[in-house]
Design an enzyme around this catalytic site. Structure first.
Site, PDB file in Angstrom:
ATOM      1  N   GLU A 220       4.223   6.624  -0.310  1.00 20.29           N
ATOM      2  CA  GLU A 220       3.238   6.015  -1.209  1.00 20.29           C
ATOM      3  C   GLU A 220       1.903   5.418  -0.392  1.00 20.29           C
ATOM      4  OE1 GLU A 220       4.963   4.203  -4.789  1.00 20.29           O
ATOM      5  OE2 GLU A 220       6.205   3.235  -3.296  1.00 20.29           O
TER       6      GLU A 220
ATOM      7  N   ASP B 211       9.702  -7.666   2.713  1.00 24.17           N
ATOM      8  CA  ASP B 211      11.000  -7.415   2.665  1.00 24.17           C
ATOM      9  C   ASP B 211      11.496  -6.075   3.757  1.00 24.17           C
ATOM     10  OD1 ASP B 211       9.665  -5.649   1.060  1.00 24.17           O
ATOM     11  OD2 ASP B 211      11.285  -5.094  -0.034  1.00 24.17           O
TER      12      ASP B 211
ATOM     13  N   SER C 228       8.945  -8.841  -2.063  1.00 28.73           N
ATOM     14  CA  SER C 228       8.307  -7.971  -1.325  1.00 28.73           C
ATOM     15  C   SER C 228       6.883  -8.395  -0.865  1.00 28.73           C
ATOM     16  CB  SER C 228       7.985  -6.629  -1.913  1.00 28.73           C
ATOM     17  OG  SER C 228       7.586  -5.672  -1.077  1.00 28.73           O
ATOM     18  N   HIS C 229       5.956  -7.840  -0.914  1.00 32.33           N
ATOM     19  CA  HIS C 229       4.568  -8.099  -0.388  1.00 32.33           C
ATOM     20  C   HIS C 229       4.088  -9.371  -1.109  1.00 32.33           C
ATOM     21  CE1 HIS C 229       3.844  -5.528  -3.593  1.00 32.33           C
ATOM     22  NE2 HIS C 229       2.761  -6.228  -3.796  1.00 32.33           N
TER      23      HIS C 229
ATOM     24  N   ASP D  79       5.983  -5.499   5.784  1.00 36.14           N
ATOM     25  CA  ASP D  79       5.708  -6.562   4.764  1.00 36.14           C
ATOM     26  C   ASP D  79       6.996  -7.663   4.568  1.00 36.14           C
ATOM     27  OD1 ASP D  79       7.646  -4.694   3.599  1.00 36.14           O
ATOM     28  OD2 ASP D  79       6.787  -4.955   1.489  1.00 36.14           O
TER      29      ASP D  79
ATOM     30  N   LYS E   9      12.022   2.938   0.841  1.00 36.71           N
ATOM     31  CA  LYS E   9      10.997   3.081   1.837  1.00 36.71           C
ATOM     32  C   LYS E   9      11.324   2.234   3.157  1.00 36.71           C
ATOM     33  CE  LYS E   9       7.558   0.232  -0.311  1.00 36.71           C
ATOM     34  NZ  LYS E   9       7.932  -0.055  -1.660  1.00 36.71           N
TER      35      LYS E   9
ATOM     36  N   ASP F  43      10.105  -3.216   3.922  1.00 33.55           N
ATOM     37  CA  ASP F  43      10.027  -1.731   3.635  1.00 33.55           C
ATOM     38  C   ASP F  43       8.718  -0.962   3.518  1.00 33.55           C
ATOM     39  OD1 ASP F  43       8.771  -2.854   1.324  1.00 33.55           O
ATOM     40  OD2 ASP F  43      10.404  -2.161  -0.106  1.00 33.55           O
ATOM     41  N   ARG F  44       7.696  -1.710   3.712  1.00 33.17           N
ATOM     42  CA  ARG F  44       6.392  -1.197   4.041  1.00 33.17           C
ATOM     43  C   ARG F  44       5.990  -0.979   5.547  1.00 33.17           C
ATOM     44  NH1 ARG F  44       2.197  -2.900  -0.673  1.00 33.17           N
ATOM     45  NH2 ARG F  44       3.527  -2.886  -2.381  1.00 33.17           N
TER      46      ARG F  44
ATOM     47  N   THR G  64       4.369   6.011  -9.364  1.00 34.89           N
ATOM     48  CA  THR G  64       4.453   5.011  -8.521  1.00 34.89           C
ATOM     49  C   THR G  64       5.658   3.985  -8.550  1.00 34.89           C
ATOM     50  OG1 THR G  64       2.039   4.506  -8.550  1.00 34.89           O
ATOM     51  CG2 THR G  64       3.349   2.745  -7.832  1.00 34.89           C
TER      52      THR G  64
HETATM   53  C1  VG1 Z   1       3.349  -1.705  -5.889  1.00 34.23           C
HETATM   54  C2  VG1 Z   1       2.792  -0.429  -5.233  1.00 34.23           C
HETATM   55  C3  VG1 Z   1       4.072   0.648  -5.126  1.00 34.23           C
HETATM   56  C4  VG1 Z   1       5.314   0.119  -4.555  1.00 34.23           C
HETATM   57  C5  VG1 Z   1       5.668  -1.245  -5.301  1.00 34.23           C
HETATM   58  C6  VG1 Z   1       6.705  -1.980  -4.581  1.00 34.23           C
HETATM   59  O1  VG1 Z   1       3.347  -1.422  -7.178  1.00 34.23           O
HETATM   60  O2  VG1 Z   1       1.686   0.231  -5.744  1.00 34.23           O
HETATM   61  O3  VG1 Z   1       3.586   1.876  -4.539  1.00 34.23           O
HETATM   62  O4  VG1 Z   1       6.288   0.998  -4.819  1.00 34.23           O
HETATM   63  O5  VG1 Z   1       4.511  -2.083  -4.980  1.00 34.23           O
HETATM   64  O6  VG1 Z   1       6.561  -2.205  -3.134  1.00 34.23           O
HETATM   65  P1  VG1 Z   1       2.403  -2.022  -8.421  1.00 34.23           P
HETATM   66  O7  VG1 Z   1       3.013  -1.555  -9.636  1.00 34.23           O
HETATM   67  O8  VG1 Z   1       2.053  -3.219  -8.098  1.00 34.23           O
HETATM   68  O9  VG1 Z   1       1.131  -0.862  -8.131  1.00 34.23           O
HETATM   69  V1  VG1 Z   1       7.330  -3.436  -2.536  1.00 34.23           V
HETATM   70  O10 VG1 Z   1       6.899  -3.405  -1.102  1.00 34.23           O
HETATM   71  O11 VG1 Z   1       6.639  -4.498  -3.410  1.00 34.23           O
HETATM   72  O12 VG1 Z   1       8.936  -3.410  -3.005  1.00 34.23           O
HETATM   73 CO    CO Z   2       8.013  -4.284   0.127  1.00 34.66          CO
END
Ligand code: VG1
Ligand code: CO
Length: 543
Positions: free
Chosen positions: A363, A279, A113-114, A277, A376, A281-282, A344
């Site tokens: 979120e 992947d 993801s990010h 982001d 998302k 989804d953000r 979360t």
């Molecule tokens: C983070 C965010 C959470 C989100 C998750 C996955 O998790 O805070 O809101 O759902 O990333 O997003 P954490 O445990 O690091 O706070 V993504 O776009 O990485 O699939």
């Molecule tokens: Co993501």
């Protein structure tokens, strides 16, 4: 086709976090690391025999190699059919859609993801259930249990054919369908939104800048925004997915999406800015010179969703993760619909969406979505915004200030302390948890504590209980501090401090966010002794 069974032994630490298993890319490339986990996905979900899966990823380094391994393993484990994104590309929301549309037995998504990608960056894998959503904890727990006892995995000896071309081939008895990653997703978006109204908006000179951050939404945004909807060429920037995201950090927030922020703050800023982001989804959205916080975006989308065809009826309800600001709660009250508060991570919205209890979810971390899929969805949020702007007529900055005038403003920020030693982070949380019972009624940095607890969630559908999801401390003036440790990092621990202060309808909505939150920031420091525990005098990333 020759299948072989390879002896292996359990590998420590293969426990999925907030969103799948994430590790340094180098860890995933260690012999057997990926293979063990993939075998455990199959073993933990009743085996792959006769099943159909969707497979794709965000295009980061090691994506196609990993998909090659998964194809060989799925075939060796008896899977009947795989639907694979061409070139291994599928955004997380597009994968969720394909799982649902084809009624598959789930999907395997390759993404961190990010998190940054590349040889020295991060890699990740997660299993999505047949509803299209991230596997709930009972499934991830079952997969993790298998990782502790695995003795062998099955794999085809031969490399599969090229997945760079759409079409079908077989590996043994398993049929592999390589599909266009964008087509079905675009069809879904057309069903949800008023594409004519958005097209008319662009035809009238409305300008957008969409920063795909060298990540997976590039092909989706280019085809839909510039192709179908007629936004001018060049509206999508950083549009070609690259294995290391152009050396950047594909996290759409004001810190990492600095290129977009500079454009939106410039003299010739377009009307609307957005970023997604790694992947897809953000989403982050901006108006001219103005960042819209994800929590406010969720509240605004809830208030105006009725302008989009798919949401023109009454919303069933909304849901937000616990640290997300309470701005959407106020909208829910006015709409007369329930507002759910979950831990979360998107997996906690799945049951509410499946049961028809929530229509929109969001979120604070720039994730918004709806019941159209079970993830998302970054581009979906951008299209919903465009639909609203096209139908409402006001610009997004005006819409936001009118909203605050009507509901009040929840000033909001998140302070992240990254890569702190795990023991230090755990000591901080333990000390804070130890004080909770004594806090109500005390005054901390000038604010009186009204409530203090460690968030636990009882799922209203399956009654499962998830505990220790973050400490939340409420103050008598309506302000709030939440603290928890990240579950997506790959190095040390990340402390997230979520800060919120409410200013009512008649108050000053034009303050600098950090200045408005100063009393709450001071209270957080006093409550948790952040400097003492972490050795840091300020956060690494403030969003
Ligand atoms: C983070 C965010 C959470 C989100 C998750 C996955 O998790 O805070 O809101 O759902 O990333 O997003 P954490 O445990 O690091 O706070 V993504 O776009 O990485 O699939
Ligand atoms: Co993501």
């Amino acid at each position: 086709m020759v299948f072989k069974t390879v002896q292996t032994t359990p590998i420590k630490g293969q426990k999925p976090g907030t969103s799948g298993l994430r590790k340094k890319t180098a860890v995933f490339r260690e012999p057997g690391y990926l293979e063990n986990f993939v075998q455990c996905i199959f073993d933990g979900t009743g085996g792959a025999a006769g099943k159909t899966y969707v497979i794709g990823g965000d295009g980061r380094f090691f994506n196609t190699q990993a998909i090659g391994v998964i194809i060989r393993m799925a075939a060796a484990n008896g899977a009947a059919r795989l639907i694979v994104g061409q070139d291994g590309i599928l955004s997380t929301p597009a994968a969720s859609n394909l799982i649902r549309k084809n009624q598959t037995d789930g999907g395997i998504i390759l993404s961190a993801s990010h998190n940054p990608g590349g040889e020295n960056g991060d890699f990740g894998i997660k299993f999505n259930a047949p509803n299209g959503g991230p596997a709930p904890e009972k499934i991830t727990d079952a997969i993790f249990a298998k990782t502790l006892e695995i003795t062998e995995y099955k794999i085809a000896e031969q490399e599969p054919e090229d997945i760079g071309r759409a079409g079908s081939f077989t590996v043994g008895d398993c049929r592999i369908d390589v599909v266009d990653p964008v087509g079905d997703y675009e069809t879904l978006m057309q069903e949800l939104f008023d594409f004519d109204a958005i097209g008319t908006l662009f035809a009238g000179g409305f300008r957008i800048c969409f920063d795909a951050m060298h990540a997976v939404t590039g092909p989706y945004a280019t085809r839909i925004l510039e192709g179908t909807l007629g936004a001018p060429k060049g509206s999508v920037i950083n549009a070609v997915p690259s294995p290391d995201f152009g050396g950047g950090h594909p996290d759409p927030n004001p810190v990492w999406a600095s290129e977009l922020v500079a454009i939106m703050n410039g003299d010739d800023a377009p009307d609307f800015g957005a970023a997604s982001d790694g992947d897809g989804d953000r989403n982050m959205v901006m108006g001219k010179g103005t960042f819209i916080s994800p929590s406010d975006s969720l509240a605004l989308l809830t208030a105006y969703a009725h302008l989009a065809p798919a949401y023109s009826g009454k919303l069933a309800g909304v849901a937000r993760s616990m640290p997300t600001s309470q701005a959407v709660d106020l909208v829910a009250v006015r709409l007369g619909i329930p507002c759910f508060e979950t831990p979360t991570g998107w997996k906690f919205f799945g049951n509410l969406l499946d049961a028809g209890k929530a229509t929109l979810c969001g979120e604070e971390s720039a994730g918004t979505g709806s019941n159209h899929i079970r993830e998302k969805d970054g581009l979906w949020a951008v299209l919903l915004w465009l639909n609203i702007l096209a139908r409402d007529g006001r610009d997004i900055v005006q819409l936001q200030s009118d909203h605050w005038r009507s509901f009040g403003r929840n000033y909001y920020s998140r302070h992240d302390y990254e890569e702190i030693p795990t023991e230090a982070a755990e000591a901080l949380m333990a000390a804070l948890r130890g004080r909770l019972a004594d806090l109500p009624g005390t005054v901390v940095a000038g604010l009186e504590v009204s409530t203090a607890d460690d968030f636990a969630y009882r799922d209203p559908i399956d009654q499962s209980l998830t505990e220790a999801q973050g400490v939340r401390i409420g103050f008598t003036d309506g302000s709030r501090v939440v603290m928890r440790l990240s579950g997506t990092g790959t190095q040390g621990a990340t402390l997230r401090v979520y800060l919120e202060r409410f200013v009512d309808r008649s108050g000053d909505h034009t303050q600098d966010v950090q200045a408005a939150l100063a009393p709450v920031i001071a209270a957080a420091e006093t409550l948790a002794d952040i400097t003492k525990h972490t050795g840091r005098s300020s956060a690494d990333v403030i969003t």
